[in-house]
Design a protein around this motif. Structure first.
Motif, PDB file in Angstrom:
ATOM      1  N   VAL A 169       0.823  -1.229   0.000  1.00 55.63           N
ATOM      2  CA  VAL A 169       0.000   0.000   0.000  1.00 55.63           C
ATOM      3  C   VAL A 169       0.854   1.275   0.000  1.00 55.63           C
ATOM      4  O   VAL A 169       0.464   2.280  -0.599  1.00 55.63           O
ATOM      5  CB  VAL A 169      -1.029   0.087   1.162  1.00 55.63           C
ATOM      6  CG1 VAL A 169      -2.210  -0.837   0.922  1.00 55.63           C
ATOM      7  CG2 VAL A 169      -0.392  -0.152   2.513  1.00 55.63           C
ATOM      8  N   TYR A 170       1.984   1.273   0.683  1.00 47.90           N
ATOM      9  CA  TYR A 170       2.823   2.482   0.723  1.00 47.90           C
ATOM     10  C   TYR A 170       4.140   2.325  -0.036  1.00 47.90           C
ATOM     11  O   TYR A 170       5.028   3.167   0.062  1.00 47.90           O
ATOM     12  CB  TYR A 170       3.140   2.858   2.177  1.00 47.90           C
ATOM     13  CG  TYR A 170       1.936   3.154   3.024  1.00 47.90           C
ATOM     14  CD1 TYR A 170       0.957   4.042   2.580  1.00 47.90           C
ATOM     15  CD2 TYR A 170       1.776   2.559   4.273  1.00 47.90           C
ATOM     16  CE1 TYR A 170      -0.157   4.308   3.357  1.00 47.90           C
ATOM     17  CE2 TYR A 170       0.664   2.830   5.055  1.00 47.90           C
ATOM     18  CZ  TYR A 170      -0.295   3.700   4.592  1.00 47.90           C
ATOM     19  OH  TYR A 170      -1.397   3.980   5.360  1.00 47.90           O
ATOM     20  N   SER A 171       4.288   1.249  -0.782  1.00 44.57           N
ATOM     21  CA  SER A 171       5.556   1.004  -1.473  1.00 44.57           C
ATOM     22  C   SER A 171       5.833   2.026  -2.562  1.00 44.57           C
ATOM     23  O   SER A 171       4.928   2.437  -3.287  1.00 44.57           O
ATOM     24  CB  SER A 171       5.531  -0.370  -2.156  1.00 44.57           C
ATOM     25  OG  SER A 171       5.323  -1.391  -1.248  1.00 44.57           O
ATOM     26  N   ASP A 172       7.103   2.383  -2.695  1.00 43.23           N
ATOM     27  CA  ASP A 172       7.533   3.128  -3.872  1.00 43.23           C
ATOM     28  C   ASP A 172       7.828   2.124  -4.965  1.00 43.23           C
ATOM     29  O   ASP A 172       8.448   1.084  -4.713  1.00 43.23           O
ATOM     30  CB  ASP A 172       8.787   3.947  -3.547  1.00 43.23           C
ATOM     31  CG  ASP A 172       8.447   5.171  -2.726  1.00 43.23           C
ATOM     32  OD1 ASP A 172       7.679   6.001  -3.238  1.00 43.23           O
ATOM     33  OD2 ASP A 172       8.927   5.281  -1.582  1.00 43.23           O
ATOM     34  N   LEU A 173       7.397   2.452  -6.167  1.00 42.93           N
ATOM     35  CA  LEU A 173       7.520   1.522  -7.292  1.00 42.93           C
ATOM     36  C   LEU A 173       8.560   2.046  -8.272  1.00 42.93           C
ATOM     37  O   LEU A 173       8.427   3.143  -8.817  1.00 42.93           O
ATOM     38  CB  LEU A 173       6.136   1.406  -7.950  1.00 42.93           C
ATOM     39  CG  LEU A 173       5.937   0.480  -9.134  1.00 42.93           C
ATOM     40  CD1 LEU A 173       6.419  -0.928  -8.854  1.00 42.93           C
ATOM     41  CD2 LEU A 173       4.443   0.435  -9.502  1.00 42.93           C
ATOM     42  N   TYR A 174       9.612   1.263  -8.457  1.00 40.45           N
ATOM     43  CA  TYR A 174      10.695   1.654  -9.375  1.00 40.45           C
ATOM     44  C   TYR A 174      10.680   0.727 -10.580  1.00 40.45           C
ATOM     45  O   TYR A 174      10.699  -0.497 -10.429  1.00 40.45           O
ATOM     46  CB  TYR A 174      12.043   1.572  -8.667  1.00 40.45           C
ATOM     47  CG  TYR A 174      13.200   1.988  -9.541  1.00 40.45           C
ATOM     48  CD1 TYR A 174      13.530   3.334  -9.700  1.00 40.45           C
ATOM     49  CD2 TYR A 174      13.960   1.045 -10.221  1.00 40.45           C
ATOM     50  CE1 TYR A 174      14.586   3.732 -10.505  1.00 40.45           C
ATOM     51  CE2 TYR A 174      15.023   1.433 -11.040  1.00 40.45           C
ATOM     52  CZ  TYR A 174      15.325   2.779 -11.174  1.00 40.45           C
ATOM     53  OH  TYR A 174      16.371   3.157 -11.969  1.00 40.45           O
ATOM     54  N   ILE A 175      10.646   1.327 -11.768  1.00 40.34           N
ATOM     55  CA  ILE A 175      10.512   0.527 -12.987  1.00 40.34           C
ATOM     56  C   ILE A 175      11.835   0.474 -13.746  1.00 40.34           C
ATOM     57  O   ILE A 175      12.430   1.509 -14.037  1.00 40.34           O
ATOM     58  CB  ILE A 175       9.426   1.136 -13.912  1.00 40.34           C
ATOM     59  CG1 ILE A 175       8.116   1.328 -13.140  1.00 40.34           C
ATOM     60  CG2 ILE A 175       9.215   0.263 -15.144  1.00 40.34           C
ATOM     61  CD1 ILE A 175       7.546   0.080 -12.525  1.00 40.34           C
ATOM     62  N   VAL A 176      12.259  -0.736 -14.067  1.00 40.75           N
ATOM     63  CA  VAL A 176      13.430  -0.941 -14.918  1.00 40.75           C
ATOM     64  C   VAL A 176      12.910  -1.324 -16.302  1.00 40.75           C
ATOM     65  O   VAL A 176      12.094  -2.239 -16.425  1.00 40.75           O
ATOM     66  CB  VAL A 176      14.324  -2.082 -14.366  1.00 40.75           C
ATOM     67  CG1 VAL A 176      15.533  -2.294 -15.271  1.00 40.75           C
ATOM     68  CG2 VAL A 176      14.750  -1.789 -12.932  1.00 40.75           C
ATOM     69  N   LYS A 177      13.356  -0.613 -17.312  1.00 39.96           N
ATOM     70  CA  LYS A 177      12.853  -0.888 -18.660  1.00 39.96           C
ATOM     71  C   LYS A 177      13.333  -2.242 -19.187  1.00 39.96           C
ATOM     72  O   LYS A 177      12.618  -2.934 -19.905  1.00 39.96           O
ATOM     73  CB  LYS A 177      13.283   0.218 -19.621  1.00 39.96           C
ATOM     74  CG  LYS A 177      12.400   1.446 -19.492  1.00 39.96           C
ATOM     75  CD  LYS A 177      12.683   2.472 -20.580  1.00 39.96           C
ATOM     76  CE  LYS A 177      11.823   3.717 -20.324  1.00 39.96           C
ATOM     77  NZ  LYS A 177      12.431   4.933 -20.879  1.00 39.96           N
ATOM     78  N   GLU A 178      14.558  -2.600 -18.850  1.00 37.26           N
ATOM     79  CA  GLU A 178      15.125  -3.848 -19.354  1.00 37.26           C
ATOM     80  C   GLU A 178      14.315  -5.063 -18.884  1.00 37.26           C
ATOM     81  O   GLU A 178      13.721  -5.053 -17.805  1.00 37.26           O
ATOM     82  CB  GLU A 178      16.576  -4.005 -18.875  1.00 37.26           C
ATOM     83  CG  GLU A 178      17.563  -3.140 -19.637  1.00 37.26           C
ATOM     84  CD  GLU A 178      17.660  -1.722 -19.074  1.00 37.26           C
ATOM     85  OE1 GLU A 178      16.863  -1.370 -18.164  1.00 37.26           O
ATOM     86  OE2 GLU A 178      18.530  -0.963 -19.547  1.00 37.26           O
TER      87      GLU A 178
END
Lengths: 204, 204
Positions: A169-178
């Motif tokens: 619910v409070y997580s930061d979401l980091y996206i890696v394109k690879e």
């Protein structure tokens, strides 16, 4: 001060796209995710992360063609075997009452001994035949897994795809394109750097 | 074919940062979010979106200084008044059994008449004194709100912050760097374009 997320969630997406791109059958992509999983585990442990949770496969994933289901199921069993040598406590969470759950992993679903291992470097959770609906309907079946500070997702999509809705619910979401089989330690390092700039409010 | 998300969630973050940046007191930022809210509603309706859900304020937000609590509470009441003229069905969801819930909005929390308004262009939900724990503990209190296809968050953070954990399990999350009071229709248009490239799998 460098803030290390206590608990990182990992969505290792893109195995099938990677296989296609590399001229393989879709189901052949999963085994190429094993080494990345081990490398990430070591990088996280070295950084002082206390808990790591991998999104293995879901109840819904099991509706895919049998060759794929067999392949990702096998990869999960293999992943646990590889992690066994890494001085971590391994815990598996998912719906064990289905033929989709690999019986080799049944012994990892008992969570009683967790408190007895305070000296182990890191806890590693693997979601195997997990489903958010299964989780909710069973009164938060995954509650032995703690709140997740950051989710790192490979493969470019910006979504949680049913990954532990309560813990995130409070997580930061980091996206890696690879794509996941193209994992490099640099991805993890960049995610940690990005996390420094996130202001943790826990909803306040 | 241009795919329009049926249901969009909106996290209008950054009001306080915007106020500070513009030499105002933090609590003065919220009223600058009213016009953006109305503009976005009109843009969404024009595009054929069927349901729009705004993250108003949460149970946890109410722990902030009283001046802020009064200000965002007042802004929510005002937002509903403004939306009243927009030919939409307005529904408010949140914990009404707390002094933090503005009584002016009580009459919007009854969801019985929804089915009777098939000809209305769009449904608009506003979360007021909402809490994900409150939602879960009350047997999914928000279940009248449907699954959300895309969440658009202003203010740069890539997180859900407790926004309807069940409805957002499969949502695509689009982040706008600009703060909410700096809303421009271009943000919404770009979000819709981005959504075209997302592969909707619903966990499959």
């Amino acid at each position: 001060m460098f803030r290390i997320p206590k608990h990182i969630g990992v969505i290792p997406d893109g195995n099938r796209r990677w296989a296609k791109k590399n001229g393989l059958r879709k189901e052949d992509g999963y085994e190429y995710g094993l080494t990345p999983g081990l490398q990430l585990l070591r990088a996280a442990k070295k950084s002082g992360v206390q808990e790591l949770t991998y999104y293995g496969f879901t109840v819904d994933n099991c509706k895919r063609p049998k060759a794929q289901v067999n392949a990702f199921s096998k990869a999960c069993v293999e992943a646990v075997r590889l992690m066994e040598s890494e001085d971590v406590v391994i815990s598996v969470t998912g719906n064990t009452k289905s033929s989709c759950f690999p019986e080799e992993l049944l012994s990892y679903t008992s969570h009683e001994d967790k408190a007895d291992c305070p000296k182990v470097a890191m806890r590693v959770n693997l979601l195997v035949n997990y489903g958010w609906e299964w989780d909710m309907k069973n009164g938060w079946a995954s509650q032995n897994i703690s709140r997740i500070d950051m989710v790192i997702r490979w493969g470019g999509m910006c979504r949680l795809s049913g990954f532990l809705p309560i813990q995130t619910v409070y997580s930061d979401l980091y996206i890696v394109k690879e794509l996941w089989p193209d994992y490099r330690e640099e991805h993890f390092e960049k995610a940690l750097q990005w996390y420094q700039k996130q202001d943790v409010t826990l909803g306040g």
